[in-house]
Design a protein around this motif. Sequence first.
Motif, PDB file in Angstrom:
ATOM      1  N   ILE A 167     -16.980  -3.118  -8.597  1.00  0.00           N
ATOM      2  CA  ILE A 167     -15.855  -2.297  -8.144  1.00  0.00           C
ATOM      3  C   ILE A 167     -14.688  -3.198  -7.782  1.00  0.00           C
ATOM      4  O   ILE A 167     -14.828  -4.410  -7.643  1.00  0.00           O
ATOM      5  N   ASN A 168     -13.531  -2.586  -7.616  1.00  0.00           N
ATOM      6  CA  ASN A 168     -12.381  -3.240  -7.026  1.00  0.00           C
ATOM      7  C   ASN A 168     -12.280  -2.818  -5.564  1.00  0.00           C
ATOM      8  O   ASN A 168     -12.413  -1.635  -5.235  1.00  0.00           O
ATOM      9  N   MET A 169     -12.048  -3.785  -4.696  1.00  0.00           N
ATOM     10  CA  MET A 169     -11.735  -3.508  -3.289  1.00  0.00           C
ATOM     11  C   MET A 169     -10.638  -4.454  -2.866  1.00  0.00           C
ATOM     12  O   MET A 169     -10.838  -5.668  -2.804  1.00  0.00           O
ATOM     13  N   PHE A 170      -9.476  -3.888  -2.586  1.00  0.00           N
ATOM     14  CA  PHE A 170      -8.309  -4.680  -2.211  1.00  0.00           C
ATOM     15  C   PHE A 170      -7.734  -4.170  -0.894  1.00  0.00           C
ATOM     16  O   PHE A 170      -7.803  -2.977  -0.591  1.00  0.00           O
ATOM     17  N   GLU A 171      -7.145  -5.087  -0.126  1.00  0.00           N
ATOM     18  CA  GLU A 171      -6.314  -4.714   1.022  1.00  0.00           C
ATOM     19  C   GLU A 171      -4.894  -5.164   0.717  1.00  0.00           C
ATOM     20  O   GLU A 171      -4.653  -6.342   0.427  1.00  0.00           O
ATOM     21  N   LEU A 172      -3.959  -4.236   0.777  1.00  0.00           N
ATOM     22  CA  LEU A 172      -2.561  -4.526   0.469  1.00  0.00           C
ATOM     23  C   LEU A 172      -1.717  -4.372   1.728  1.00  0.00           C
ATOM     24  O   LEU A 172      -1.793  -3.346   2.409  1.00  0.00           O
ATOM     25  N   PHE A 173      -0.947  -5.404   2.044  1.00  0.00           N
ATOM     26  CA  PHE A 173       0.022  -5.352   3.145  1.00  0.00           C
ATOM     27  C   PHE A 173       1.426  -5.511   2.572  1.00  0.00           C
ATOM     28  O   PHE A 173       1.674  -6.393   1.746  1.00  0.00           O
ATOM     29  N   LEU A 174       2.341  -4.641   3.004  1.00  0.00           N
ATOM     30  CA  LEU A 174       3.746  -4.744   2.608  1.00  0.00           C
ATOM     31  C   LEU A 174       4.639  -4.570   3.827  1.00  0.00           C
ATOM     32  O   LEU A 174       4.380  -3.714   4.684  1.00  0.00           O
ATOM     33  N   LYS A 175       5.689  -5.384   3.892  1.00  0.00           N
ATOM     34  CA  LYS A 175       6.710  -5.203   4.921  1.00  0.00           C
ATOM     35  C   LYS A 175       7.570  -3.978   4.594  1.00  0.00           C
ATOM     36  O   LYS A 175       7.566  -3.484   3.472  1.00  0.00           O
ATOM     37  N   LYS A 176       8.288  -3.495   5.586  1.00  0.00           N
ATOM     38  CA  LYS A 176       9.150  -2.329   5.403  1.00  0.00           C
ATOM     39  C   LYS A 176      10.134  -2.549   4.258  1.00  0.00           C
ATOM     40  O   LYS A 176      10.783  -3.593   4.168  1.00  0.00           O
ATOM     41  N   GLY A 177      10.186  -1.580   3.335  1.00  0.00           N
ATOM     42  CA  GLY A 177      11.111  -1.641   2.210  1.00  0.00           C
ATOM     43  C   GLY A 177      10.578  -2.363   0.991  1.00  0.00           C
ATOM     44  O   GLY A 177      11.190  -2.293  -0.086  1.00  0.00           O
ATOM     45  N   ALA A 178       9.430  -3.048   1.127  1.00  0.00           N
ATOM     46  CA  ALA A 178       8.865  -3.794  -0.001  1.00  0.00           C
ATOM     47  C   ALA A 178       8.114  -2.854  -0.942  1.00  0.00           C
ATOM     48  O   ALA A 178       7.591  -1.816  -0.532  1.00  0.00           O
ATOM     49  N   SER A 179       8.052  -3.232  -2.216  1.00  0.00           N
ATOM     50  CA  SER A 179       7.336  -2.456  -3.234  1.00  0.00           C
ATOM     51  C   SER A 179       6.429  -3.375  -4.033  1.00  0.00           C
ATOM     52  O   SER A 179       6.687  -4.576  -4.149  1.00  0.00           O
ATOM     53  N   HIS A 180       5.379  -2.764  -4.603  1.00  0.00           N
ATOM     54  CA  HIS A 180       4.493  -3.517  -5.498  1.00  0.00           C
ATOM     55  C   HIS A 180       3.899  -2.560  -6.510  1.00  0.00           C
ATOM     56  O   HIS A 180       3.556  -1.419  -6.180  1.00  0.00           O
ATOM     57  N   SER A 181       3.773  -3.026  -7.753  1.00  0.00           N
ATOM     58  CA  SER A 181       3.121  -2.266  -8.814  1.00  0.00           C
ATOM     59  C   SER A 181       1.770  -2.909  -9.094  1.00  0.00           C
ATOM     60  O   SER A 181       1.697  -4.039  -9.578  1.00  0.00           O
ATOM     61  N   LEU A 182       0.698  -2.186  -8.762  1.00  0.00           N
ATOM     62  CA  LEU A 182      -0.661  -2.706  -8.866  1.00  0.00           C
ATOM     63  C   LEU A 182      -1.318  -2.172 -10.129  1.00  0.00           C
ATOM     64  O   LEU A 182      -1.387  -0.964 -10.350  1.00  0.00           O
TER      65      LEU A 182
END
Length: 282
Positions: A167-182
């Motif tokens: 399986i995939n198990m990820f923890e994602l943290f982003l600061k306010k206003g940040a974006s990410h395409s996973l």
Amino acid sequence: MGKKYIRDHWKVKYNKNGYPHVQQGWILPPERMEEYDPFILMADDWFKRGTFSDHPHKGFQTITYVIDGRLEHTDNNGGHSILYAGDVQYMNAGKAARHAEEAVEDDLIHTLQLWLNLPKALKQTESSYQNILLEEAPVVELDNGFIRIYSGEAENLKGPMDALVPINMFELFLKKGASHSLRLPRNHNGHIYMLQGKMTFTGDVTLTKTDVGLLSYQGHAADDETDILHITAEERSRVLIYTGKPIGEPVVASGPFVMNTEEEIQEAFQDFRMGRFGPSSQ
């Protein structure tokens, strides 16, 4: 490249159980388990020592994430460990596991536990355990955030978990206003759980702390096909992301056992009563 989106979502409801199982909520309620394949259920628990003393399991795997406190694990294979915030334990119950998961001393422990099914061909495997400590999970630094990889692969890095059903198990943290395409496998079912903050996902679904979102998937897609889950943090945020390829077999769950038929469940209870799970883990 297609898109992953949130196909359903809800906020976890909690029961205040008193002492020692202080509070519990179903992140993935067991009555909807047919929607989660290969996952079965997921619980959010606060508990004191004496809640999860010696008990058996058979036919599935568990993935326990420690949010706060110290979690002491013992099993009838002679295993013993203490896990801290950010640590994860993987267990393959296989044909017969017997263990205890306890708070250390007077701690109030807070954990998330996910049940991951085993296909019929692997339900009679030997039980095993693997601890993934916080510092052992690789981290990918992003612009204004990071991804911690406990299992599977993201951003060309692999996590250390060695699950029988990958399986995939990820923890994602982003600061306010940040974006990410996973990028995630198109044929993986999965879900997200908000640990902190407020995030908007593909399709303009916005979730906040203790919200759960089920991810879209196409079960007949090829293993190498991927979709993009686009994520924007409306405030400082953390989210757990789990995905896995559906097994597509009948599931019968009762108490601590997960099998393919009711007859197999009754055999599991009989085996435990007859002492075939071995001695107590404590």
